[in-house]
Design a protein around this motif. Structure first.
Motif, PDB file in Angstrom:
ATOM      1  N   LEU A  98      30.749  25.744  36.364  1.00  0.00           N
ATOM      2  CA  LEU A  98      31.017  26.726  35.446  1.00  0.00           C
ATOM      3  C   LEU A  98      31.146  26.419  34.235  1.00  0.00           C
ATOM      4  CD1 LEU A  98      31.804  29.829  35.813  1.00  0.00           C
ATOM      5  CD2 LEU A  98      34.043  29.156  36.223  1.00  0.00           C
ATOM      6  N   THR A 103      37.175  32.289  37.543  1.00  0.00           N
ATOM      7  CA  THR A 103      36.637  32.650  36.126  1.00  0.00           C
ATOM      8  C   THR A 103      36.958  31.160  35.597  1.00  0.00           C
ATOM      9  OG1 THR A 103      38.610  33.389  35.452  1.00  0.00           O
ATOM     10  CG2 THR A 103      36.977  34.878  36.191  1.00  0.00           C
ATOM     11  N   THR A 109      30.503  35.717  40.810  1.00  0.00           N
ATOM     12  CA  THR A 109      30.171  34.499  40.265  1.00  0.00           C
ATOM     13  C   THR A 109      29.015  35.038  39.337  1.00  0.00           C
ATOM     14  OG1 THR A 109      30.430  33.629  42.405  1.00  0.00           O
ATOM     15  CG2 THR A 109      29.284  32.319  41.014  1.00  0.00           C
ATOM     16  N   THR A 144      31.667  35.728  44.936  1.00  0.00           N
ATOM     17  CA  THR A 144      32.786  35.995  44.260  1.00  0.00           C
ATOM     18  C   THR A 144      33.394  34.489  43.880  1.00  0.00           C
ATOM     19  OG1 THR A 144      34.319  36.061  46.173  1.00  0.00           O
ATOM     20  CG2 THR A 144      33.580  38.144  44.945  1.00  0.00           C
ATOM     21  N   GLY A 145      33.964  34.206  42.921  1.00  0.00           N
ATOM     22  CA  GLY A 145      34.521  33.045  42.430  1.00  0.00           C
ATOM     23  C   GLY A 145      35.302  33.175  41.388  1.00  0.00           C
ATOM     24  N   LEU A 203      25.116  31.329  41.360  1.00  0.00           N
ATOM     25  CA  LEU A 203      25.204  31.513  42.729  1.00  0.00           C
ATOM     26  C   LEU A 203      24.479  30.527  43.577  1.00  0.00           C
ATOM     27  CD1 LEU A 203      23.930  35.475  42.377  1.00  0.00           C
ATOM     28  CD2 LEU A 203      26.123  34.496  43.019  1.00  0.00           C
TER      29      LEU A 203
END
Ligand code: SF4
Ligand code: SF4
Lengths: 575, 335
Positions: B181, B159, B124, B156-157, B129
């Motif tokens: 995002l 895109t 991420t 993690t995530g 975060l």
């Protein structure tokens, strides 16, 4: 000011021209011996005119031109012929070639010579003969007989005379020096050529803008004339004939063609000065201006050098330091070639002797793999893809090489110059061209052999058939005769028929002498045509483009067939 | 080649800032593996090792691969990718200059197909975060990469391109509002936009120094932009995303300036490179919009590599003195 066009690609290597321009054109002492190669031009070799031990005078012919495309060479100084044999000459492969060696007597005594008093009263053909007899070939590099370039041709009028004063190779200043110091000779040379060409519409001196002094020297002479001076930005290789033509006129010489196809002729400075000397002073081409330069020479300067002077003679008079010399180059750093020996003589096309120091031009670095960066394609002045050519050259893929226009490569070396992998690209192209030419010649030979074989087979078959037919005819005649004699019909007796047959034979043979003579004449004509065609083919294979070669070989072929046919007819007649 | 390495610096810094130490670790593993592999093969082939290492081509391949891999992937992923790039895609084809495919992209695609899970979990970006979570520090990162420790939740995530791929019926505006995002992004997608800007800067430097010509990158980005304008359709639920998002997401800039400009595997003439670049732009968009993978640079480049010789055949420049262009396979007329 005339418009100029810009060629694609090109490079800007360091010029290094100033060091040889600090002094005026110098003269060297006459060397003890001179080695004069008999063949310094493109075209067929000439016939030797002197014998060993013979005394010769300066300017005396050593060889005689026997064909339209060859040139005589002359003794560059007075002395004695001491050898006529093969000597190493300046050639990339270190070849030897027939040369006349003259021991000079130091008197430098001229043979009697006179120029024409008024060239304007001479016909072009007379002047061209003078130029041929003076042995003048293009002094820029190729060495093409100048008179042939200037010869009038039926279908193509020349309306533009281009004077190549570009001298785009680094280091070389021979033309620059000549323009500064011999401007008047140059202009007179131009006038002579203009007269020969029947006053072309446009006369233009193409010159790079890095020679302002030469331009200044020429200006006063062209005030009243129609000669233009067109300076353009310095870029290598603007001095290539085709590049220069594009820069000055925006037109391109068709692939495989010559400038004359556009009605243009291109001559360089040295050649024009030589033409002036030949016509106005009656002096043959026995000397030229050569630049001796490079870090390994203590003196960098232009010299008026006698043709045949050994390179070693030039070097010793220029404080040559062999230890500091990375290699010895005849010509410039871009298109010149390395010399393996200092014994080779200066020839008509030697514009420069370059002896660079180790730091100046380092010895060859090993070539690395092509990374296909494409810099070479950016640099190529004729828009080739050097990396692809290199690829196919390695693969020996001749078809692809030709499809990628290998034969349009002018071997300028711009691609090798920029190549980060130090690949000697031009060398690869040269050898590929050689291989393809050879393959083509082999192919022509093989084709000829095959055609001759097939033709012979056909001829034998035909002869066979004819014999059969004759036999058959005779049989019929006798049979008929027999039949008629049996029936005894009037008007068709055996005697009559035989008489008639004889009569036929006689009428057929009535003109055998005439016919024979006719065929013989035809044969002679065909043979001489064949010779002519073969000559042209040889010329085209050494000099011309692929297209010219094909055309020439086709005409050789048809000429040969003609000869074969006539010979056959003749034999049939006499059999 | 050194210059190419240096020019990846802005992109690398952006990646590291946004995603932590992972990229740096990738880089080290990839470069070390690649150089060892290159030396070993050169030794086997009896080639001068130092001579060829000095051309930096192995290092460039390694760096490009490392920058393309997700940060914090297990070490063996990087090793396998590097080995594949150098040994199979490059040296087995004959070494530098002879590889028909871009080695870094071959390595990348092999990894993507073999290890899809590892290859699609991205870290991420820093500004997204969760509260109290930071990117793992160097030591922690090393332990994640080498010992297989799992990172803290939230590190993690997805895109931006993932989001569009799996947006299931949301119109673009909704995606933009719902997803941090996008809603926190300056113009394209948090984190990614700056990575792409980084590579854009590096690429412009290379363009300025004439390491490559503008033809390939411009054609690629132009086509990508054109395609995304054509199919943007005002941001409906089917929209594959705005032009800005496409240009500044995923590997767009890196691909345009650092991948498709690889001279060995691309088309040779300038005109050829225009077509080659456009083809890549087109493929990238097609795969992103309608294919199974969220990003497509590697596939697009490899497909275009296949097409390069074909493109070359039809794009020979017009040589001086010729009225027409020729085809590379054109035969001489029979004499
Ligand atoms: S410049 Fe040299 S390395 Fe670059 S593509 Fe041309 S031949 Fe290959
Ligand atoms: S040597 Fe031939 S291929 Fe190389 S730049 Fe000159 S013309 Fe182009």
């Amino acid at each position: 000011m005339s418009r100029t066009w810009e060629t694609p690609g090109g490079v800007h290597p360091p010029e290094n021209k100033s060091q040889s321009m600090t002094q005026s054109i110098g003269h060297l002492p006459i060397p003890g011996t001179l080695v004069i190669p008999l063949h310094q031009h493109i075209g067929s070799p000439s016939k030797i005119d002197v014998t060993i031990g013979q005394a010769v005078l300066k300017g005396q012919t050593l060889t005689r031109a026997t064909l339209s495309n060859n040139l005589p060479v002359h003794a560059s100084t007075s002395g004695t012929v001491i050898a006529i044999d093969d000597q190493p000459v300046a050639h990339p492969s270190g070849l030897t070639a027939p040369c006349v060696t003259i021991a000079s007597d130091g008197r430098d005594q001229w043979i009697e010579h006179v120029g024409v008093t008024d060239f304007r009263r001479c016909g072009p053909l007379d002047l061209l003969q003078i130029i041929t007899d003076a042995g003048i070939a293009g002094m820029g590099g190729a060495g093409f007989p100048s008179a042939i370039k200037l010869s009038p041709s039926k279908d193509k009028a020349i309306d533009t005379l281009i004077i190549n004063a570009t001298e785009c190779e680094p280091y070389i200043t021979a033309d620059d020096a000549a323009m500064r110091e011999k401007a008047q000779d140059l202009i007179q040379g131009i006038e002579v050529v203009c007269h020969i060409l029947n006053d072309p519409k446009r006369v233009v001196i193409g010159i790079e803008d890095n020679k302002p002094q030469a331009i200044k020297a020429l200006r006063p002479y062209i005030q009243e004339s129609s000669i233009e001076i067109v300076p353009f930005p310095t870029k290598y290789p603007s001095g290539g004939e085709k590049q220069l033509i594009y820069i000055l006129t925006g037109r391109e010489v068709p692939s495989g063609g010559l400038p004359i196809d556009l009605g243009m002729v291109c001559l360089n400075i040295g050649t024009l000065i030589a033409i002036k000397r030949a016509v106005i002073d009656g002096e043959p081409l026995i000397s030229r201006i050569t630049t001796v330069t490079g870090g390994a020479c203590g003196v960098n300067r232009n010299y008026e050098v006698l043709i045949g002077t050994p390179i070693s003679h030039l070097l010793t008079h220029n404080e040559f330091d062999e230890k500091n010399c990375s290699r010895l180059i005849m010509g410039g750093p871009m298109m010149g070639f390395s010399l393996t020996s200092t014994d080779v003589p200066v020839v008509k096309t030697t514009s420069c002797i370059l002896a660079p120091g180790h730091s100046e031009i380092p010895a060859d670095t090993p070539a690395q793999a092509c990374i296909r960066c494409g810099l070479c394609a950016e640099a190529c002045p004729v828009s080739l893809l050097p990396q692809q050519l290199f690829w196919y050259a390695q693969a020996k893929d001749q078809e692809r090489l030709e499809a990628h226009n290998l034969f349009d490569c002018i071997e300028c070396g711009a691609c090798s110059y920029v190549c980060p992998s130090n690949i000697p690209l031009v060398q690869h192209y040269r050898s590929s061209k050689g291989e393809i030419r050879k393959a083509n010649i082999d192919k022509i030979d093989a084709d000829n052999a095959r055609q001759r074989f097939e033709f012979r087979k056909l001829r034998l078959e035909q002869a066979d058939e004819q014999r059969q037919a004759k036999r058959e005819a005779r049989r019929l005649v006798t049979e008929q005769a027999r039949a008629t004699s049996n029936t005894s019909q009037p008007g068709s007796s055996a005697a009559d028929i035989i008489a008639a047959a004889q009569q036929r034979v006689i009428t057929k043979q009535a003109s055998p002498e005439q016919q024979k003579a006719k065929f013989e004449r035809a044969l002679l004509a065909a043979q001489s045509r064949l010779q002519e065609a073969e000559k042209r083919l040889i010329e085209a294979t050494t000099n011309g483009s692929k297209q010219q070669q094909t055309i020439c070989s086709a005409s050789v072929e048809s000429a040969r067939q003609k000869v074969d046919q006539t010979q056959y007819r003749l034999r049939e007649l006499t059999d | 080649m050194q210059l190419v390495l240096l020019s990846t610096l802005p992109g690398f810094l952006a990646l590291s800032y946004q995603f932590g130490w992972g990229t740096f670790i990738n880089l080290i593993i990839a470069v070390v593996t690649s150089l060892i592999a290159e030396s070993a093969i050169l030794a086997l082939r009896n080639r001068p090792i130092a001579f060829y290492l000095k051309d930096y081509s192995a290092a460039v391949t390694a760096v490009l691969l490392a920058l393309a891999l997700p940060p914090l992937v297990p070490w063996w992923v990087v090793v396998v990718g590097s080995l594949f790039s150098i040994v199979v895609a490059k040296q087995l084809y004959g070494g530098i200059g002879y590889n028909p495919f871009n080695p870094a992209m071959v390595g990348y695609v092999v990894l993507l197909i073999s290890f899809p899970i590892e290859m699609t979990s991205w870290v991420t970006p820093i500004s997204l975060l969760p509260e109290g979570v930071t990117h793992p520090g160097l030591w922690e990162s090393l332990s994640i990469v080498f010992a297989g420790n799992t990172p803290v939740d939230g590190v993690t995530g997805a895109t931006p391109l993932d989001l569009f791929k799996h947006s299931n019926g949301l119109v673009v505006d909704q995606i933009y509002q719902n997803e941090a995002l996008f809603s926190q992004a300056s113009f394209a997608g948090v984190g990614w936009e700056w990575v792409n800007v980084g590579f854009l800067i590096g690429g412009l430097i290379l363009l300025k120094t004439r390491i490559f010509t503008w033809h390939g990158p411009l054609a690629m980005l132009g086509t990508l932009a054109l395609m995304s304008i054509l199919f943007w359709d005002g941001g409906s639920s089917d929209s594959p995303g705005s032009p800005i998002m496409h240009l500044f997401s995923g590997a767009s800039m890196m691909g345009a300036f650092f991948i498709l400009t690889d001279p060995v595997s691309s088309a040779v003439s300038n005109r050829g490179r225009l077509i080659y670049g456009a083809l890549i732009g087109l493929l990238v968009y097609v795969i992103r919009a309608w294919g199974n993978y969220p990003d497509a640079m590697a596939f697009a480049v490899l497909l275009a590599n296949f097409a390069a010789p074909f493109i070359d055949n039809y794009t020979l420049p017009r040589t001086y003195g010729h009225t027409d262009r020729r085809k590379a396979t054109e035969k001489q007329e029979e004499e």
